[in-house]
Each structure stands twice: as structure tokens, then as C-alpha cells.
Design a protein around this motif. Structure first.
Motif, mmCIF file in Angstrom:
data_model
loop_
_atom_site.group_PDB
_atom_site.id
_atom_site.type_symbol
_atom_site.label_atom_id
_atom_site.label_comp_id
_atom_site.label_asym_id
_atom_site.label_seq_id
_atom_site.Cartn_x
_atom_site.Cartn_y
_atom_site.Cartn_z
ATOM 1 N N GLY A 14 0.804 -1.216 0.000
ATOM 2 C CA GLY A 14 0.000 0.000 0.000
ATOM 3 C C GLY A 14 0.838 1.269 0.000
ATOM 4 N N SER A 39 3.909 1.805 -0.841
ATOM 5 C CA SER A 39 4.736 1.963 -2.041
ATOM 6 C C SER A 39 3.907 2.438 -3.235
ATOM 7 N N ARG A 40 2.623 2.079 -3.258
ATOM 8 C CA ARG A 40 1.785 2.465 -4.398
ATOM 9 C C ARG A 40 1.372 3.935 -4.334
ATOM 10 N N TYR A 41 0.999 4.424 -3.135
ATOM 11 C CA TYR A 41 0.515 5.808 -3.100
ATOM 12 C C TYR A 41 1.558 6.803 -2.599
ATOM 13 N N LEU A 42 2.776 6.338 -2.293
ATOM 14 C CA LEU A 42 3.844 7.266 -1.923
ATOM 15 C C LEU A 42 4.952 7.279 -2.958
ATOM 16 N N GLY A 43 4.751 6.586 -4.083
ATOM 17 C CA GLY A 43 5.713 6.687 -5.179
ATOM 18 C C GLY A 43 6.833 5.683 -5.158
#
Length: 520
Positions: A111, A113-117
Motif C-alpha cells: 500500500g 509503495s503504491r501511493y507514496l511513489g
């Protein structure tokens, strides 16, 4: 579940017991500080390490290396209470945080890694946010599984997907956190996790037992926890509601103990044990609080109660951490408390007997001793565990009631130089300084070749009166860990009988006579 371990992001705060002592008790972490448990160093500050202080040292040796050392007693409740603001800060960015232990928390890496780049960006963002919010330095590691992520955090690394076995292979066996197993593996020529992982699993189980087999899976990068955990039935959750809101820590501790015992009994009735505990609380104003605690072993009733008490203490005390901004104390008292066994495994030893309850007396004793721990603290009730070693003090380890009863050293194979039976009746926690004189009043000395200058005739312990020695035997030499200069220890032991009928175990180390134990 047969797939690879899930990608895990773990945040680790170095020297957390030292930092918690600064946050809660005001002990400056920038100075030489050591946290002691059972008279041994369990954590120390960077300044203390520069002076030669290391984990595992006895208090006297640590103070000898650093005379200015500030000694602080280990307090898991203090560590957990001080860590709550850090967990709250992490939870502002990511969801589903699990507290591995005070000073370390983990979350699924997918999670963030997906929305923090990306994973590296997520790690940097979390570290920066914790530093700004709590004034606490931290490191983040990402790998496959909680165990590997914890080791990656100590190195501040992001291990590529699928690269966890290669990352673990070069680490020493001490990284497993099992000192007795690591010592035995090194004596067998197994020095790295890669060497250990290469051994056949069946042979490891036969030689090292179940715990060794679990360690073998960790060394190979196969985190054992997801393989055993299953979703518990919904009826295992326990809840208590209160008409009068709970706003004091002592009242919360009493509620935590009763609710923990209720949960443990419910799990035992299903032949289950808890490995991950969810704690939920609702205040009188409707504020909802939630935290998940993770444990490496099986959570006993006492262990469940301790974690609930620590968490309630962290919420109700409103510890602001280093930054003084978060988390704020709840605006009202707690009216509902809920414990959720978020991870359980089958435990056949908890099954009820065919003709009634087995071990009922043991369970009553366990509940009574657990209540004493709840009042006086976990270290107030201990049991002795017999293990290996050459001196009586090395063979016995005091373990808090409810913790896993593992010896500090394996009892087998036989230890060369171990004292023969009978064992002393009383082993002194700290040896007493003494002087031994011959018949002419001269001090008795032992040469490097173990030659006694004269037969011992009189013994003086501390500032006491001289006692006549009517019989003696020895010396018996002990030369331990000569290959490690920092841990090497050389001494000679004597058994002496006094005129009043007392028998003592004496040791000579670095020219100093010491009374180690008393025979019955």
C-alpha cells in the motif's frame, strides 16, 4: 499458504530503551547510558558504546569500562508508552500498523509503495515524518517477511523482491536472535545464515528441535508466521463495557487483566493460542482508538494483559513524545474495550482433557502468579531455568513467569570444567570479595601455573571476622572464551570448609578472592 512472504516495511528506532528513558524519565540519551535487565546490559547509548559498553555485559563490568555510566532499569511498560507517539505518527501515513515490539513496527509494503511513489520513497517519507513529528531518529527496512525486514532496517536497506534469501545468506548466525543456537552452530562450523539454510530441513529438525526448524526457515527467507496464522472465528473476540468511563491507568490495568484472562480461556477452549492481538477502545465522546501488537511466540494470559496495560497506559497518559505535540490524551474516559485475536495458531497443549480439565491446579497457580505480576510488575515473579555452564551462576537463568522457559546455554553436550555434584544450596547474585591467609598470616596467592603459595588457614569475607578453614580442595582452573579477548575469563575455584560447619565455593580471578556460593 505456500507462497513467498509478503513484502514488509519495518520501522526501527535504534537504542529505543535508552531513548524511552529520556522521553519518560528525562535521562539524557546523549550521555553514557545503559539499560539493565537481570543485571545485564540490554541496550546502551552511542556514547556508552564508544567507551566499550556492549549488550550482555554485567553491570560491574560495564561500569568498569565506563565509570561515568548512568544505569537505568529495564521497563517494558515505559518503552511501550514512549513508543505510542511514534506509532501514531506512522499511522498518519499508512494503515494497518503492527507493533512488533516497543521500538519497532511493521506494515505491509504494498500500500505505502503504491501511493507514496515506490518503496524507497515510502521509506524516506516515513522516516522524515517520524523525525519531524516526534524528534526521533529511525531506520526503515523493506524485505520479504517481518524477520528479513527487521534485519534490513538495521542496515537501512530496501531488499529487492525475491532477493531476501541472498540478503540473509551473508549475515552471521547471531542475527537469528537465539544466542544458544548461534553458539552451537558456530562450534559446528556453521557461521552464516546461508550455511544454516543450506542444511537439510529434516536434519535440522532432528538435531535442533522445533525452534531450530523455525530458525532454519527464517534463515532461508521463508518467514514462518504467515504459514501458521489463520483467521479466527468471530466469536473469539472479547468486549467489556463500562458505565463509568475509565480515565485512570490503575483502573485500566485491572480491566486489562480480567479481559486478557477471559480471552485466553476462550482461546484455550478452542485449542488455540494468540500470536497477534488487536486492541480497540471507544471513549465516552465516541473517539475510537486501535492498535495491533505482534509477538514472536504464543501470547499467554499474562503477556496479553501486559500488552493491553501498556497500550492503555500509552493512550490514557497522553504521552507527547519528544516533540510535545502528539498523540493527545483522549478527551474522555474509555467506556468500551475490545480484544481481537487477529492471528491465532492451533496449540494442542491447550486442549481440554477427555475426563475434565487437565492441569487445573497449574492453571489456578498461573492465574494467581499473573495477578501478582499485574500488581508488582513482570519481573516480580520469576522461575529458575537450568541450563549449561561451568559455574553455578551460569547454569541458572531467572525467567519472568509466563515467558518462554529457555536456558541461556544448552545443557548438552557436557561442559568440561563443570563443578561435580552436589550443587551449592545458595548461589550469590553478586560474588562477595574476600581475603584468604595462611597460618603465618600471609595472603594466599595462586601462580599462573596454579601453584598455591601456602595452605589456606583463615578466611575474611568483606569486613567480617576471620573464620578458620579446617578443610579445602582445589584449585580447579577455568579458562573460558580465550579466543574472544573482550569476553575472556580465567579463574581458579576452591571448596573450603570452615570451623563452624559452613562450606563455601571460592574463586580467584585477577588476584582477587571471591565467595561465589554456599553449600548446605
Amino acid at each position: 499458504m505456500t507462497g513467498s512472504p509478503a513484502r514488509t516495511l519495518l520501522l526501527w528506532c535504534p537504542d529505543w530503551p535508552v531513548l524511552a528513558a529520556e522521553i519518560v524519565d528525562g535521562v539524557p540519551a546523549t550521555g553514557p547510558v545503559a539499560v539493565l535487565h537481570a543485571n545485564r546490559v540490554v541496550a546502551c547509548s552511542e556514547r556508552a558504546r564508544a567507551e566499550g559498553v556492549r549488550r550482555g555485559l554485567r553491570k560491574r563490568e560495564a561500569q568498569g569500562r565506563c565509570p561515568q555510566l548512568t544505569v537505568v532499569e529495564y521497563d517494558p511498560g515505559r518503552d511501550a508508552r514512549a513508543f505510542e507517539p511514534v506509532v501514531a505518527a506512522v499511522e498518519e501515513l499508512v494503515a494497518g500498523v503492527e507493533v512488533v515490539r516497543p521500538g519497532a513496527c511493521a506494515v505491509a509494503a504494498r500500500g505505502p509503495s503504491r501511493y507514496l511513489g515506490g518503496e524507497e520513497a515510502a521509506a524516506e517519507r516515513i522516516i522524515e515524518h517520524v523525525a519531524q513529528s516526534c524528534l526521533v531518529e529511525s531506520q526503515v527496512g523493506i524485505a520479504d517477511g517481518v524477520f528479513a525486514a527487521g534485519l534490513a532496517a538495521r542496515a537501512g536497506r530496501v531488499v529487492a523482491p525475491g532477493g531476501t534469501p541472498e540478503f540473509l545468506a551473508g549475515l552471521p548466525v547471531e542475527a537469528l536472535g537465539r544466542s544458544a543456537l548461534a553458539d552451537l552452530l558456530r562450534r559446528l562450523g556453521v557461521r552464516t545464515l546461508g550455511d544454516f539454510a543450506a542444511l537439510p530441513a529434516g536434519d535440522v529438525l532432528a538435531r535442533f528441535g522445533f525452534d531450530g526448524a523455525l530458525a532454519h526457515r527464517l534463515a532461508a527467507g521463508r518467514d514462518h508466521r504467515p504459514l501458521a496464522v489463520r483467521q479466527p472465528p468471530a466469536d473469539l473476540t472479547v468486549t467489556t463495557e463500562h458505565d463509568e468511563p475509565i480515565d485512570r491507568v490503575d483502573a485500566a490495568a485491572f480491566v486489562a487483566r480480567a479481559l486478557a484472562e477471559q480471552l485466553h480461556e476462550r482461546l484455550a477452549g478452542h485449542g488455540l493460542a494468540c500470536t497477534r492481538l488487536g486492541i480497540e477502545a471507544v471513549t465516552e465522546h465516541g473517539q475510537e482508538l486501535h492498535r495491533v501488537w505482534r509477538h514472536d511466540g504464543l501470547l499467554t494470559a499474562a503477556a496479553i494483559a501486559d500488552r493491553v496495560r501498556w497500550q492503555l497506559d500509552g493512550w490514557l497518559s497522553g504521552s507527547n513524545g519528544r516533540a510535545g505535540a502528539r498523540p493527545a490524551r483522549p478527551t474522555a474516559g474509555i467506556i468500551r474495550l475490545r480484544l481481537i485475536p487477529d492471528g491465532v495458531i492451533a496449540q494442542a497443549g491447550l486442549q481440554a482433557g477427555l475426563w475434565g480439565e487437565t492441569g487445573e491446579e497449574r492453571e489456578r497457580a498461573h492465574r494467581a502468579l499473573s495477578r501478582v505480576q499485574g500488581i508488582l510488575g513482570p519481573e516480580a515473579v520469576v522461575t529458575a531455568v537450568l541450563g549449561g555452564g561451568r559455574s553455578p551462576a551460569d547454569q541458572v537463568r531467572l525467567v519472568p513467569w509466563g515467558d518462554e522457559r529457555l536456558p541461556a546455554r544448552p545443557g548438552a553436550p557436557p561442559w568440561p570444567g563443570r563443578l561435580p555434584a552436589p550443587a551449592p544450596a545458595v548461589v550469590l547474585p553478586s560474588p562477595l570479595a574476600a581475603t584468604v591467609h595462611d597460618a603465618a598470616g600471609e595472603p594466599v596467592v595462586i601462580s599462573a601455573r596454579l601453584a598455591v603459595s601456602a595452605p589456606p588457614a583463615r578466611l575474611v569475607v568483606g569486613t567480617g571476622r576471620p573464620a578458620e578453614i579446617v578443610g579445602w580442595a582445589g584449585p580447579w582452573p577455568v579458562d573460558e572464551r580465550w579466543w574472544a579477548s573482550a569476553e575472556a575469563r580465567r579463574r581458579a575455584r576452591f571448596q573450603v570448609g570452615l570451623a563452624d560447619g559452613t562450606a563455601l565455593l571460592l574463586a580467584v580471578e585477577a588476584g582477587q578472592w571471591l565467595v561465589e556460593a554456599i553449600y548446605d
